[in-house]
Structures are given as structure tokens and as C-alpha cells.
Design a protein around this motif. Structure first.
Motif, short mmCIF file in Angstrom:
data_model
loop_
_atom_site.label_atom_id
_atom_site.label_comp_id
_atom_site.label_asym_id
_atom_site.label_seq_id
_atom_site.Cartn_x
_atom_site.Cartn_y
_atom_site.Cartn_z
N THR A 179 4.70 0.78 4.34
CA THR A 179 5.05 0.58 2.94
C THR A 179 5.79 -0.74 2.80
OG1 THR A 179 7.13 1.83 3.13
CG2 THR A 179 5.17 3.05 2.51
N ALA A 180 5.44 -1.49 1.76
CA ALA A 180 6.05 -2.81 1.57
C ALA A 180 6.24 -3.08 0.07
CB ALA A 180 5.18 -3.90 2.20
N VAL A 181 7.11 -2.32 -0.55
CA VAL A 181 8.02 -1.36 0.09
C VAL A 181 8.12 -0.11 -0.76
CG1 VAL A 181 9.48 -3.07 1.26
CG2 VAL A 181 10.03 -2.40 -1.09
N SER A 182 8.70 0.94 -0.16
CA SER A 182 9.15 2.08 -0.94
C SER A 182 10.49 1.70 -1.57
CB SER A 182 9.32 3.31 -0.04
OG SER A 182 8.08 3.72 0.49
N VAL A 183 10.61 1.87 -2.89
CA VAL A 183 11.81 1.42 -3.61
C VAL A 183 12.89 2.50 -3.50
CG1 VAL A 183 12.71 0.61 -5.81
CG2 VAL A 183 10.37 0.08 -5.17
N LEU A 184 13.89 2.21 -2.70
CA LEU A 184 14.87 3.23 -2.32
C LEU A 184 15.77 3.70 -3.46
CD1 LEU A 184 15.62 4.92 0.07
CD2 LEU A 184 17.04 3.05 0.94
N PRO A 185 16.23 2.85 -4.38
CA PRO A 185 17.12 3.34 -5.43
C PRO A 185 16.51 4.40 -6.35
CG PRO A 185 17.37 0.99 -5.20
CD PRO A 185 16.18 1.38 -4.37
N THR A 186 15.18 4.50 -6.42
CA THR A 186 14.57 5.44 -7.35
C THR A 186 14.14 6.75 -6.68
OG1 THR A 186 12.40 4.40 -7.02
CG2 THR A 186 13.72 3.62 -8.87
N VAL A 187 14.46 6.92 -5.38
CA VAL A 187 14.11 8.16 -4.69
C VAL A 187 15.32 8.67 -3.91
CG1 VAL A 187 11.69 7.52 -4.45
CG2 VAL A 187 13.28 6.96 -2.61
N HIS A 188 15.28 9.95 -3.56
CA HIS A 188 16.32 10.49 -2.69
C HIS A 188 15.98 10.11 -1.26
CE1 HIS A 188 19.15 13.14 -0.75
NE2 HIS A 188 19.58 13.60 -1.93
N PRO A 189 16.89 9.50 -0.53
CA PRO A 189 16.58 9.05 0.83
C PRO A 189 16.17 10.16 1.78
CG PRO A 189 18.91 8.76 0.34
CD PRO A 189 18.24 9.09 -0.95
N VAL A 190 16.69 11.37 1.57
CA VAL A 190 16.28 12.49 2.43
C VAL A 190 14.82 12.86 2.15
CG1 VAL A 190 16.63 14.93 2.95
CG2 VAL A 190 18.60 13.39 2.79
N ALA A 191 14.44 12.90 0.89
CA ALA A 191 13.04 13.21 0.56
C ALA A 191 12.11 12.16 1.16
CB ALA A 191 12.86 13.28 -0.96
N LEU A 192 12.48 10.88 1.05
CA LEU A 192 11.67 9.82 1.63
C LEU A 192 11.65 9.93 3.16
CD1 LEU A 192 9.98 7.29 0.99
CD2 LEU A 192 12.09 5.95 1.23
N GLY A 193 12.80 10.27 3.74
CA GLY A 193 12.86 10.43 5.19
C GLY A 193 11.99 11.57 5.68
N GLU A 194 11.96 12.66 4.95
CA GLU A 194 11.10 13.78 5.34
C GLU A 194 9.63 13.38 5.31
OE1 GLU A 194 13.35 17.91 4.24
OE2 GLU A 194 12.41 16.82 2.58
N GLY A 237 2.38 8.18 15.32
CA GLY A 237 3.30 7.05 15.30
C GLY A 237 2.76 5.79 14.68
N ARG A 238 1.73 5.88 13.82
CA ARG A 238 1.13 4.68 13.23
C ARG A 238 1.77 4.26 11.91
NH1 ARG A 238 -4.17 4.93 11.56
NH2 ARG A 238 -4.35 7.19 11.70
N PHE A 239 2.83 4.93 11.50
CA PHE A 239 3.42 4.67 10.19
C PHE A 239 4.70 3.85 10.32
CE2 PHE A 239 6.39 6.01 6.77
CZ PHE A 239 5.72 5.43 5.71
N THR A 240 4.85 2.85 9.45
CA THR A 240 6.08 2.07 9.33
C THR A 240 6.62 2.24 7.92
OG1 THR A 240 5.47 0.39 10.96
CG2 THR A 240 7.06 -0.25 9.31
N LEU A 241 7.91 2.54 7.82
CA LEU A 241 8.55 2.71 6.51
C LEU A 241 9.29 1.43 6.14
CD1 LEU A 241 9.32 4.49 4.09
CD2 LEU A 241 11.31 5.26 5.42
N GLY A 242 8.73 0.70 5.18
CA GLY A 242 9.43 -0.45 4.63
C GLY A 242 10.13 -0.04 3.35
N VAL A 243 11.39 -0.42 3.22
CA VAL A 243 12.17 -0.05 2.04
C VAL A 243 12.80 -1.29 1.42
CG1 VAL A 243 12.66 2.29 2.82
CG2 VAL A 243 14.25 0.45 3.40
N GLY A 244 13.08 -1.20 0.13
CA GLY A 244 13.69 -2.32 -0.56
C GLY A 244 14.52 -1.85 -1.74
N ARG A 245 15.26 -2.78 -2.30
CA ARG A 245 16.18 -2.50 -3.40
C ARG A 245 15.47 -2.49 -4.75
NH1 ARG A 245 20.07 -6.73 -5.46
NH2 ARG A 245 21.57 -5.67 -6.80
N GLY A 246 14.31 -3.14 -4.82
CA GLY A 246 13.61 -3.19 -6.09
C GLY A 246 14.28 -4.14 -7.07
#
Length: 342
Positions: A73-88, A99-108
Motif C-alpha cells: 500500500t502506498a499508502v494506507s492513510v493512518l489518521p482515518t482508520v483505527h491502527p489496530v484494525a489496519l494491523g489485523e 509474506g508478500r505484503f508490505t504495509l505502507g502508511v502515511g499521514r494523508g
């Protein structure tokens, strides 16, 4: 060097949303066929700049349709989601994709998304460090509790636990989009690699890598970890037999998309903003990135890597706005550019 595509599911003037999303999915499938390393997926809300509202959902689809290529993901916008939900969700994709997934996050940005999703401007202006810290803990620890300003809950077990997946490493890779010294420091202190935007050139990216290393050393990161950090450079790639033809393809299509897409952004608090001139921005991108013959594209990627120390690339390949042209662009990237980078 690891070269991947950067997919926005951009909606060009006159196109429907379904057409943009179909092109995004198809270009990702072709990226695997062409031998690219990763498909990076952008996320936007309520604007035709990008029609994918959930990068991690689209990542799940593509991981199911592919067998080799990494998806990030480039990127998942972290302020608009719960970090635990995104982590799950990230842990789930880590397990089920080997193991082929990379989590990219940003502030938006300070967009109306913050109002719609109930996060508020505070989540954007002050809450990103707390959200990032909670997310990283969720992906690295067996159980997690929170006692912060935004998130507060009793200790709960992490299920599924990413580190128990049958893959190397402690869990899914986390990459942070960095656009300021503050975000560089935030990533460096946690040893997280950066994703650097396509609007900046090699000199500024090299400065940000140097700053990251400085903060990482100050934060106690080991020399091996600092040297091994695999940052990502976003850019644009358009291939043709003549450079003028590649640039012309982008100059015809991208300004209309940029104007339509950027004008659609609405700030949450009514603050004024200055929009980039679409034509000048397209010209800038053509000058900064691999736009031209296969030889020129390979030389530019190699030069950027040498100047910045960055070894991974996320290249926007859909700048023509056309499905067939995008597929050809991806195939040429794999067949004519990648072999020159070995």
C-alpha cells in the motif's frame, strides 16, 4: 535494484470509475507477468485523482490473483482508520500471502475525509505518531494495551500474530511516506524505511535519506540496520522509442487528469490551498523520472539509485490513461529496462 509499479487507479477525463479500477487491476497482473518486483497501491477518497478508497482491500484482491509479486500500500492513510484494525488486516494478508505484503502508511492531508470518518483534524495534525506507534506494536508484539490521547484500551492478544507466520522476519514490512523532517525522524527512530514522493528530485531525496540515517543513529539503530534500510522512491515511467514520444504521451493525458483530480480535494476546515499547475507539474515529472527510451529509463533509475542510495522504485505506469498503452508500458519496463539494471 527492485523496480515496481505505482497504481493510483486514476480516473482520466471522460472515463468511468470502473474503467479506472479495471486498468489498475489489469496493470498489476501484467506487472507480475513482466517480472516487476512490487505493485504499490494508492488510496484516495471522494476524488477522481485515484478511485481506490482502500489500498489494503485492493491489495488482498491482487495477492489472491498473483503468485510471485509483492503487493504494497502506498499508502494506507493512518489518521482515518483505527491502527489496530489496519494491523489485523495487514497480519491477515501477511499470513495468507506467504509474506508478500508490505504495509505502507502515511499521514494523508487535511481533507474532508477526516470529517466523514469521524477522525477530526487533530488526528491529522497531532495524532499520527500515536497511531504509528500503536500499529507497529500490534505487528510486533504478542499482546497490546493502549493508554494514549486517542486510543485507550485494556491489554488484548494479537490474533493472528504476524510473527508466527511461516515466513522470515517478525511480520509484514512497514514503510512510512515521508514529506517533512518530522516524518523522516518518526520513521528513522523506529527503523522504518521511507517512501519518498514523485514530486521531489534526487538531491532532496538524498538529503532525506541522510537525515533518516542521522536520526536512526541517534535513536540507537545498529549500523547494519541503517545500511540495510530499503527506502522507496516514487516516480513516473513512460517508455517509447524516442524520448519526445514518451513525453508527448504524458503531456497529452496527465494535465487533464491532474486538473480534474487535484481540484476535487476539499479541505476539512476550509483552509486555502495552492494547487500545482497541471501542465508545469507534468513537465517537472517528465524531467525528473524515467520518461524516454529504454536506455534512458535504465540510466535514470541507476543514476537516482547512485545519488540517493535508494534501491526500490514505485513507478507510475498509467500516465497515458489508456489500458492498452499501460499494459505495453509495463511489459516494456520488464523486458527492455529491467535487464539493463542487473
Amino acid at each position: 535494484m527492485r523496480v515496481g509499479s505505482f497504481v493510483l487507479a486514476a480516473q482520466f477525463p471522460g472515463q468511468g470509475e470502473g474503467e479506472a479500477l479495471h486498468r489498475a487491476v489489469r496493470s498489476a497482473e501484467v506487472a507480475e507477468e513482466a517480472g516487476l518486483d512490487t505493485v504499490w497501491l494508492a488510496e484516495h477518497h471522494f476524488v477522481p485523482y485515484g478511485t481506490c478508497p482502500s489500498a489494503i482491500t485492493l491489495a488482498a484482491l491482487l495477492l489472491g490473483r498473483t503468485r510471485r509479486i509483492r503487493v504494497g500500500t502506498a499508502v494506507s492513510v493512518l489518521p482515518t482508520v483505527h491502527p489496530v484494525a489496519l494491523g489485523e488486516q495487514a497480519a491477515l494478508l501477511h499470513h495468507t500471502s506467504d509474506g508478500r505484503f508490505t504495509l505502507g502508511v502515511g499521514r494523508g492531508g487535511p481533507w474532508v475525509d477526516l470529517e466523514v470518518f469521524g477522525a477530526g483534524l487533530e488526528a491529522y495534525e497531532q495524532g499520527f505518531p500515536e497511531s504509528l506507534e500503536l500499529l507497529v506494536r500490534w505487528l510486533r508484539e504478542p499482546s497490546v494495551a493502549a493508554d494514549g490521547e486517542r486510543f485507550c484500551f485494556r491489554e488484548v492478544p494479537v490474533v493472528p500474530r504476524p510473527s508466527e507466520a511461516l515466513t522470515e522476519g517478525p511480520g509484514p514490512e512497514v514503510v512510512v511516506a515521508c514529506t517533512s523532517p518530522a516524518s523522516v525522524r518518526l520513521a528513522a527512530e523506529r527503523g522504518l524505511p521511507m517512501l519518498l514522493g514523485m514530486h521531489v528530485g534526487d538531491e532532496e531525496k538524498a538529503e532525506m535519506v541522510a537525515l533518516w540515517r542521522q536520526h536512526a543513529r541517534a535513536g540507537g539503530r545498529s549500523p547494519e540496520e541503517i545500511l540495510g534500510a530499503s527506502h522507496v522512491s516514487a516516480g513516473v515511467c513512460q517508455i517509447a522509442d524516442r524520448r519526445v514520444d514518451a513525453a508527448e504521451t504524458l503531456m497529452k493525458a496527465m494535465p487533464g487528469w491532474l486538473k480534474q483530480g487535484l481540484e476535487a480535494h476539499v479541505t476539512v476546515d476550509g483552509r486555502s490551498r495552492r494547487m500545482r499547475d497541471p501542465l508545469a507539474y507534468t513537465e517537472l515529472l517528465c524531467g525528473l523520472h524515467p520518461v524516454g527510451t529504454p536506455r534512458l529509463c535504465a540510466d535514470r533509475l541507476a543514476a537516482t539509485s547512485e545519488r540517493t542510495g535508494i534501491s526500490r522504485f514505485a513507478l507510475l505506469v498509467e500516465g497515458s490513461g489508456d489500458l492498452a498503452a499501460t499494459e505495453e508500458n509495463v511489459r516494456r519496463l520488464g523486458a527492455e529496462v529491467l535487464p539493463q539494471l542487473v
